[in-house]
Design an enzyme around this catalytic site. Structure first.
Site, PDB file in Angstrom:
ATOM      1  N   HIS A  28       3.139   5.383  -8.804  1.00  0.00           N
ATOM      2  CA  HIS A  28       1.944   4.624  -9.154  1.00  0.00           C
ATOM      3  C   HIS A  28       2.069   3.180  -8.669  1.00  0.00           C
ATOM      4  O   HIS A  28       3.150   2.751  -8.274  1.00  0.00           O
ATOM      5  CB  HIS A  28       1.693   4.646 -10.665  1.00  0.00           C
ATOM      6  CG  HIS A  28       2.755   3.986 -11.480  1.00  0.00           C
ATOM      7  ND1 HIS A  28       3.948   4.608 -11.796  1.00  0.00           N
ATOM      8  CD2 HIS A  28       2.830   2.746 -12.036  1.00  0.00           C
ATOM      9  CE1 HIS A  28       4.694   3.790 -12.526  1.00  0.00           C
ATOM     10  NE2 HIS A  28       4.049   2.646 -12.669  1.00  0.00           N
ATOM     11  N   GLU A  76      -3.357  -1.881 -21.268  1.00  0.00           N
ATOM     12  CA  GLU A  76      -3.351  -1.314 -19.929  1.00  0.00           C
ATOM     13  C   GLU A  76      -4.402  -0.227 -19.787  1.00  0.00           C
ATOM     14  O   GLU A  76      -4.850   0.352 -20.778  1.00  0.00           O
ATOM     15  CB  GLU A  76      -1.969  -0.759 -19.582  1.00  0.00           C
ATOM     16  CG  GLU A  76      -1.494   0.338 -20.508  1.00  0.00           C
ATOM     17  CD  GLU A  76      -0.044   0.720 -20.297  1.00  0.00           C
ATOM     18  OE1 GLU A  76       0.534   0.395 -19.255  1.00  0.00           O
ATOM     19  OE2 GLU A  76       0.513   1.376 -21.187  1.00  0.00           O
ATOM     20  N   HIS A  93       0.380  -6.334   0.350  1.00  0.00           N
ATOM     21  CA  HIS A  93      -0.856  -5.659  -0.020  1.00  0.00           C
ATOM     22  C   HIS A  93      -0.636  -4.175  -0.243  1.00  0.00           C
ATOM     23  O   HIS A  93       0.408  -3.631   0.079  1.00  0.00           O
ATOM     24  CB  HIS A  93      -1.920  -5.866   1.068  1.00  0.00           C
ATOM     25  CG  HIS A  93      -1.608  -5.222   2.373  1.00  0.00           C
ATOM     26  ND1 HIS A  93      -0.753  -5.779   3.297  1.00  0.00           N
ATOM     27  CD2 HIS A  93      -2.031  -4.049   2.922  1.00  0.00           C
ATOM     28  CE1 HIS A  93      -0.684  -4.993   4.357  1.00  0.00           C
ATOM     29  NE2 HIS A  93      -1.434  -3.931   4.155  1.00  0.00           N
ATOM     30  N   GLU A 106      -6.317  -3.464   1.157  1.00  0.00           N
ATOM     31  CA  GLU A 106      -6.765  -3.056   2.483  1.00  0.00           C
ATOM     32  C   GLU A 106      -7.407  -1.686   2.345  1.00  0.00           C
ATOM     33  O   GLU A 106      -6.873  -0.809   1.676  1.00  0.00           O
ATOM     34  CB  GLU A 106      -5.580  -2.961   3.453  1.00  0.00           C
ATOM     35  CG  GLU A 106      -5.952  -2.456   4.821  1.00  0.00           C
ATOM     36  CD  GLU A 106      -4.751  -2.266   5.742  1.00  0.00           C
ATOM     37  OE1 GLU A 106      -4.974  -1.883   6.904  1.00  0.00           O
ATOM     38  OE2 GLU A 106      -3.597  -2.482   5.309  1.00  0.00           O
TER      39      GLU A 106
END
Length: 149
Positions: free
Chosen positions: A8, A45, A74, A123
């Protein structure tokens, strides 16, 4: 023993609702968990899935200080090339900081780069590692012909 892949990605953010809007609007993420005021981990969370089925990516967001210094570090999410114009419009409509694309070698894929309000760079990439490696590969060496004497 080796890793079987990415488990994750976690983003520390000041505003859980704001990052949720970005994840659901731009990436089509689906929220699968919200701790509410409970803190089983470090803080409140939320968990999301981006993509479908067993290949979906688990994205976690946690309330925290956020506000990272901007850099090229990124995370890139795979998208279809034809979806890039509509995604650019969604990002702009959310008021996120769209960045100019980096220079590219022909054939390595197209991308949209943008920062969220906490300084994370995202991105959206239309291309694959296989395509990029093929573009970066050196051209085959020309066979040398014997020189006439």
């Amino acid at each position: 023993m080796t890793s079987s892949g990415l488990s994750h990605v976690t983003f520390i953010v000041r505003d859980l609702d704001r990052i949720e809007r970005m994840l659901t609007t731009v990436l089509g993420a689906v929220r699968v968990y919200d701790s509410g005021s409970d803190t089983f981990s470090l803080s409140e969370e939320r968990f999301f899935l981006v993509g479908e089925g067993d290949d979906a990516t688990w994205v976690a967001t946690m309330r925290g200080d956020g506000g990272l210094p901007r850099s090229y570090n990124h995370v890139a999410f795979q998208v279809e090339r034809g979806d890039l114009p509509a995604l650019r419009e969604k990002i702009a409509a959310l008021g996120l900081d769209l960045r100019p694309p980096r220079s590219r070698v022909e054939g390595e894929g197209d991308s949209i780069y943008f920062y969220d309000d906490d300084g994370h760079l995202f991105e959206l990439h239309a291309g694959s590692l296989r395509e990029r490696l093929a573009v970066y590969a050196p051209p085959p060496a020309a066979e040398e012909s014997p020189m006439a004497e």
